[in-house]
Scaffold this motif. Structure first.
Motif, PDB file in Angstrom:
ATOM      1  N   ILE A 354     -21.834   4.888  -7.366  1.00 19.60           N
ATOM      2  CA  ILE A 354     -22.318   6.256  -7.175  1.00 19.60           C
ATOM      3  C   ILE A 354     -23.749   6.391  -7.695  1.00 19.60           C
ATOM      4  CG2 ILE A 354     -21.953   8.649  -7.877  1.00 19.60           C
ATOM      5  CD1 ILE A 354     -18.957   8.027  -7.941  1.00 19.60           C
ATOM      6  N   LEU A 355     -24.007   5.809  -8.862  1.00 17.44           N
ATOM      7  CA  LEU A 355     -25.315   5.956  -9.485  1.00 17.44           C
ATOM      8  C   LEU A 355     -26.395   5.197  -8.723  1.00 17.44           C
ATOM      9  CD1 LEU A 355     -26.556   7.218 -12.101  1.00 17.44           C
ATOM     10  CD2 LEU A 355     -26.326   4.967 -13.141  1.00 17.44           C
ATOM     11  N   LEU A 356     -26.085   4.033  -8.207  1.00 14.93           N
ATOM     12  CA  LEU A 356     -27.104   3.169  -7.604  1.00 14.93           C
ATOM     13  C   LEU A 356     -27.280   3.377  -6.107  1.00 14.93           C
ATOM     14  CD1 LEU A 356     -26.225  -0.162  -9.426  1.00 14.93           C
ATOM     15  CD2 LEU A 356     -28.014   1.457 -10.021  1.00 14.93           C
ATOM     16  N   TYR A 357     -26.282   4.002  -5.443  1.00 16.30           N
ATOM     17  CA  TYR A 357     -26.375   4.083  -3.987  1.00 16.30           C
ATOM     18  C   TYR A 357     -26.091   5.469  -3.411  1.00 16.30           C
ATOM     19  CZ  TYR A 357     -26.226  -0.974  -4.450  1.00 16.30           C
ATOM     20  OH  TYR A 357     -26.489  -2.264  -4.811  1.00 16.30           O
ATOM     21  N   MET A 358     -25.598   6.406  -4.216  1.00 15.90           N
ATOM     22  CA  MET A 358     -25.232   7.711  -3.663  1.00 15.90           C
ATOM     23  C   MET A 358     -26.008   8.863  -4.282  1.00 15.90           C
ATOM     24  SD  MET A 358     -21.092   7.260  -3.404  1.00 15.90           S
ATOM     25  CE  MET A 358     -20.383   5.791  -2.643  1.00 15.90           C
ATOM     26  N   MET A 359     -26.732   8.633  -5.366  1.00 14.75           N
ATOM     27  CA  MET A 359     -27.503   9.697  -6.006  1.00 14.75           C
ATOM     28  C   MET A 359     -28.868   9.843  -5.345  1.00 14.75           C
ATOM     29  SD  MET A 359     -25.372  10.749  -8.339  1.00 14.75           S
ATOM     30  CE  MET A 359     -26.405  11.737  -9.412  1.00 14.75           C
ATOM     31  N   SER A 360     -29.498  10.989  -5.558  1.00 17.79           N
ATOM     32  CA  SER A 360     -30.826  11.215  -4.984  1.00 17.79           C
ATOM     33  C   SER A 360     -31.874  10.305  -5.618  1.00 17.79           C
ATOM     34  CB  SER A 360     -31.225  12.678  -5.181  1.00 17.79           C
ATOM     35  OG  SER A 360     -31.202  13.020  -6.566  1.00 17.79           O
ATOM     36  N   LYS A 361     -31.665   9.917  -6.868  1.00 17.18           N
ATOM     37  CA  LYS A 361     -32.603   9.025  -7.574  1.00 17.18           C
ATOM     38  C   LYS A 361     -32.035   7.604  -7.672  1.00 17.18           C
ATOM     39  CE  LYS A 361     -34.498  12.745 -10.434  1.00 17.18           C
ATOM     40  NZ  LYS A 361     -34.753  13.204 -11.831  1.00 17.18           N
ATOM     41  N   SER A 362     -31.301   7.204  -6.671  1.00 18.99           N
ATOM     42  CA  SER A 362     -30.659   5.891  -6.729  1.00 18.99           C
ATOM     43  C   SER A 362     -31.681   4.750  -6.758  1.00 18.99           C
ATOM     44  CB  SER A 362     -29.724   5.726  -5.539  1.00 18.99           C
ATOM     45  OG  SER A 362     -30.443   5.852  -4.325  1.00 18.99           O
ATOM     46  N   SER A 363     -32.805   4.915  -6.048  1.00 21.49           N
ATOM     47  CA  SER A 363     -33.817   3.849  -6.039  1.00 21.49           C
ATOM     48  C   SER A 363     -34.406   3.648  -7.430  1.00 21.49           C
ATOM     49  CB  SER A 363     -34.934   4.190  -5.052  1.00 21.49           C
ATOM     50  OG  SER A 363     -35.529   5.428  -5.395  1.00 21.49           O
ATOM     51  N   PHE A 364     -34.590   4.736  -8.174  1.00 26.18           N
ATOM     52  CA  PHE A 364     -35.119   4.621  -9.532  1.00 26.18           C
ATOM     53  C   PHE A 364     -34.131   3.892 -10.439  1.00 26.18           C
ATOM     54  CE2 PHE A 364     -35.008   6.538 -13.803  1.00 26.18           C
ATOM     55  CZ  PHE A 364     -36.231   6.070 -14.292  1.00 26.18           C
ATOM     56  N   TYR A 365     -32.849   4.223 -10.304  1.00 21.60           N
ATOM     57  CA  TYR A 365     -31.839   3.558 -11.124  1.00 21.60           C
ATOM     58  C   TYR A 365     -31.715   2.075 -10.761  1.00 21.60           C
ATOM     59  CZ  TYR A 365     -30.320   8.174 -12.728  1.00 21.60           C
ATOM     60  OH  TYR A 365     -30.259   9.412 -13.297  1.00 21.60           O
TER      61      TYR A 365
END
Length: 471
Positions: A354-365
């Motif tokens: 969810i954090l790495l591929y589904m959030m709006s800031k996934s690229s930053f994470y």
């Protein structure tokens, strides 16, 4: 080579751990904690408390069942007269096995002898119009005997060689043994769990008087192994009088669930009852019911054999024993704890997705979590090398500037004295210019133009030199 193997062996003793990144995201954090609480609740509540996952279990139960029935009934009919039925008459087989049959209704064909008689008109293969329809020596399918080759006109059936007369009667509409619901069944069950060396019986009392007076009741007498037939039928949801007409099959389940971590007195059987021959929707169809035939043979005064044929309807009881025993063992405990920890890892994986591929800031994470390292040159080594080369370039430039400044010192001193006596200074200056090589002259002039603070000194003496030549 020895150093290489030594470093490799010592590297085996190193401890490597993961790098963790704290993401300040409340939504994912709350989801992660909820997943953790769910896994912990599942592990403690379902696995350990409900399913007793800390125990080693055994389901290969060994059991033996003995049954004994008691009760009498008196029947009186116009065809059969007065007859007393005891357990030796209505229980088949009489040995008292885990599967037994109780007669509740019957049809008797008396005084059958081996002879020639017409087949029953209800048998389709026995019908005929001509003698050719009755092939001699051919058995009547689903009939009672063997065809003789003759067709009997008044019955339109084949003549057969059989026990005559053949069965003709109809099933009574009311059960002949209506009082069979008051019969009692004593079920004695012995069980053993060989893995734990544990054995027990469902007879939990040594008081013989109690066993002669009690009947099983789930609330009042849960440990009494004596069952009333009518009560057992009612617990299946059916009425005894309806079931007794055409018969049926009843399953009696004895369930042993023993927690051997507790005292032996907590290991008690649980009984259940169900109808097996038909479902609730098809209980009144032609497929339901249970009956069979048997005969009793006699000899008359002349020594000839005859028999009475009984078609009996009744209730078949199947006693089924199941069980499971459990006792604490460290191996299943550790296996279930390891499974719970693995589910914790699944919660981490889900939150990472969810954090790495589904959030709006996934690229930053993703950029923060994953670090790409090439095999050509480490980053720190490159920075160190770059600083080293920069230091050398700066040192060479500084030395070159010092050398140029030292070469220009005599020229600067001569030019600075030109104001007192220009004519005398022309000669030394020219000689000094001549002594320098052509390659140095432009360098010196270039240095005079580029050095800050010396630009005025370099330009002021040139103009008097030019005026002197003009004069």
């Amino acid at each position: 080579m020895a150093q290489t193997w030594g470093s490799f062996l010592f590297s085996l003793l190193d401890y490597k751990t993961e790098k963790f990144i704290i993401a300040k995201n409340k939504k994912v954090g709350v989801l992660f904690r909820l997943l953790q609480l769910g896994v912990i609740g599942y592990l403690i509540g379902w696995v350990f408390i409900w399913k007793k996952g800390y125990q080693e279990t055994e389901e290969a139960i060994q059991s033996s069942v003995f049954t004994k029935l008691k009760g009498v009934d008196l029947t009186n009919s116009s065809t059969h007269g007065l007859q007393l039925w005891g357990a030796e008459d209505y229980v088949i087989p009489s040995q008292g096995d885990r599967v037994f049959f109780i007669v509740t209704n019957y049809l008797v064909t008396q005084n059958q002898r081996l002879s020639f008689c017409p087949e029953n008109p209800k048998v389709p293969d026995g019908l005929c119009n001509y003698h050719n329809d009755c092939v001699e020596g051919e058995s009547v399918i689903a009939g009672h005997g063997v065809k003789t080759g003759f067709c009997i006109n008044h019955t339109k059936t084949c003549e057969i060689h059989a026990w005559c007369p053949v069965e003709q009667g109809l099933t009574p509409q009311e059960p002949m043994l209506a009082k069979a619901e008051n019969f009692t069944v004593y079920v004695k069950n012995f069980i053993k769990f060989p893995k734990f060396g544990f054995s027990k019986s469902n007879v939990l009392t040594r008081n013989s008087t109690y066993l002669k007076t009690c009947t099983y009741d789930r609330n009042d007498h849960p440990y009494c192994p004596i069952f009333r037939v009518g009560d057992a039928i009612e617990r299946t949801g059916y009425n005894f009088q309806d079931l007794a007409k055409k018969g049926g099959a009843i399953g009696v389940g004895i369930e042993w669930n023993c927690n051997l971590d507790k005292d032996e007195s907590h290991c008690i059987p649980e009984y259940s009852f169900t109808r097996l021959d038909a479902s609730e929707n098809s209980a009144n169809s032609f497929t339901s019911g249970y009956n069979f035939r048997f005969a009793r043979y006699f000899k008359d005064a002349a020594g000839e054999t005859y028999r009475n044929l009984y078609k009996v309807y009744g209730i078949r009881f199947d006693i089924m024993v199941n069980g499971k025993a459990g006792k604490f063992n460290i191996i299943p405990t550790m296996i279930n704890i390891g499974s719970g920890l693995a589910l914790m890892g699944a919660a981490v994986f889900a939150c990472d997705m969810i954090l790495l591929y589904m959030m709006s800031k996934s690229s930053f994470y993703r950029e923060t979590k994953f670090e790409a390292i090439t095999k050509k040159q480490p980053r720190k080594h490159k920075e160190k090398k770059h600083r080293h080369h920069g230091h050398h370039r700066h040192t060479r430039r500084h030395k070159r500037e010092e050398k140029e400044a030292a070469e220009m010192k005599p020229l600067t001193s001569v030019i600075s004295q030109s104001n007192s006596n220009p004519e005398k200074e022309i000669q030394p200056m020219e000689s000094s210019l001549k002594t320098h090589s052509p390659e140095r002259k432009p360098l010196g002039l270039l240095s005079l133009r580029t050095q800050p603070g010396t630009e005025k000194q370099a330009t002021s003496p040139v103009s008097p030199l030019k005026t002197h030549h003009n004069q």
